[in-house]
Design a protein around this motif. Structure first.
Motif, PDB file in Angstrom:
ATOM      1  N   ASN A 112     138.874  57.579  92.526  1.00 12.44           N
ATOM      2  CA  ASN A 112     139.198  58.464  93.648  1.00 12.44           C
ATOM      3  C   ASN A 112     140.449  59.287  93.353  1.00 12.44           C
ATOM      4  O   ASN A 112     140.488  60.490  93.611  1.00 12.44           O
ATOM      5  N   ALA A 148     139.648  61.857  90.656  1.00 11.78           N
ATOM      6  CA  ALA A 148     138.886  62.976  91.221  1.00 11.78           C
ATOM      7  C   ALA A 148     139.811  63.895  92.012  1.00 11.78           C
ATOM      8  O   ALA A 148     139.769  65.123  91.860  1.00 11.78           O
ATOM      9  N   GLU A 149     140.656  63.306  92.838  1.00 10.48           N
ATOM     10  CA  GLU A 149     141.592  64.099  93.629  1.00 10.48           C
ATOM     11  C   GLU A 149     142.540  64.884  92.723  1.00 10.48           C
ATOM     12  O   GLU A 149     142.783  66.075  92.932  1.00 10.48           O
ATOM     13  N   LYS A 201     135.293  66.372  93.710  1.00 15.32           N
ATOM     14  CA  LYS A 201     134.732  65.235  94.435  1.00 15.32           C
ATOM     15  C   LYS A 201     134.380  64.180  93.383  1.00 15.32           C
ATOM     16  O   LYS A 201     134.166  64.496  92.213  1.00 15.32           O
ATOM     17  N   LYS A 202     134.317  62.930  93.799  1.00  8.83           N
ATOM     18  CA  LYS A 202     134.030  61.844  92.868  1.00  8.83           C
ATOM     19  C   LYS A 202     132.699  62.070  92.145  1.00  8.83           C
ATOM     20  O   LYS A 202     132.601  61.847  90.930  1.00  8.83           O
ATOM     21  N   SER A 214     131.309  64.893  91.406  1.00  5.42           N
ATOM     22  CA  SER A 214     131.502  65.958  90.414  1.00  5.42           C
ATOM     23  C   SER A 214     132.250  65.440  89.194  1.00  5.42           C
ATOM     24  O   SER A 214     131.992  65.861  88.069  1.00  5.42           O
TER      25      SER A 214
END
Length: 186
Positions: free
Chosen positions: A30, A33-34, A39-40, A42
């Protein structure tokens, strides 16, 4: 085909930042991704093999950066060995934001990271040492002295980054780079 929303450089820099701050074990998917601005799902699309593949991409980016920025300066025989050392240390200063950033090799070598990325980390440290050893030869040191000083540079840079970050005092890093200049100019 849909346009890529996050450019590769921006993506890698975001991932780099998360690993530098959290290490391999501490970085969650998470958070990665951030940090990448994705997004996770992606992130998984870009890196189907997950966190290990992400770590390898970050290490590869770091290696390419050194290959394109630091190593050519150290090898440039058109300028004196002293100038190459000074320019190389300036690049190292930039790379670590004057001692305010953690080395990605250190961040990814903590806990299980060394088991996963040990070969890549060892290879990069070996390249670093070999480039500085060649520079030492150009300073007139014999092979043994050049190799010893090259290893000492790696140890001093890495150690000073740890201390500078732990004490929130980048002067430790900057003064260590001055010590390295003295080490070569003896």
């Amino acid at each position: 085909m849909r346009p890529v929303k996050v450019q590769d450089r921006q993506l890698i820099e975001g991932l780099f930042k998360v690993f530098r701050e959290k290490g391999y074990e501490g970085a969650s998917l998470n958070e990665l991704a951030e940090g990448a601005g994705l997004k996770k799902a992606s992130l998984y699309h870009r890196f189907p093999d997950g966190k290990k593949e992400i770590g390898l991409a970050v290490l590869s980016h770091s290696s390419e950066w050194l290959k394109n920025n630091l190593y050519p300066v150290l090898e440039n025989k058109k300028i004196s060995a002293k100038e190459r050392l000074d320019k190389g240390l300036d690049i190292i200063t930039e790379m670590y934001d004057e001692g305010n950033e953690t080395c990605i090799l250190r961040a990814l070598s903590m806990e299980s990271g060394m088991q996963i990325f040990g070969e890549e980390i060892k290879a990069e440290m070996t390249r670093w040492i070999m480039h500085f050893a060649k520079l030492g030869l150009d300073f007139g040191f014999n092979e043994q002295e050049a190799m010893a000083r090259a290893k000492e540079i790696l140890i001093k840079v890495q150690g000073s980054l740890v201390v500078a970050n732990a004490m929130s005092d980048n002067s430790v890093f900057l003064s260590t780079l001055d010590e390295i200049r003295t080490l070569y100019n003896k």
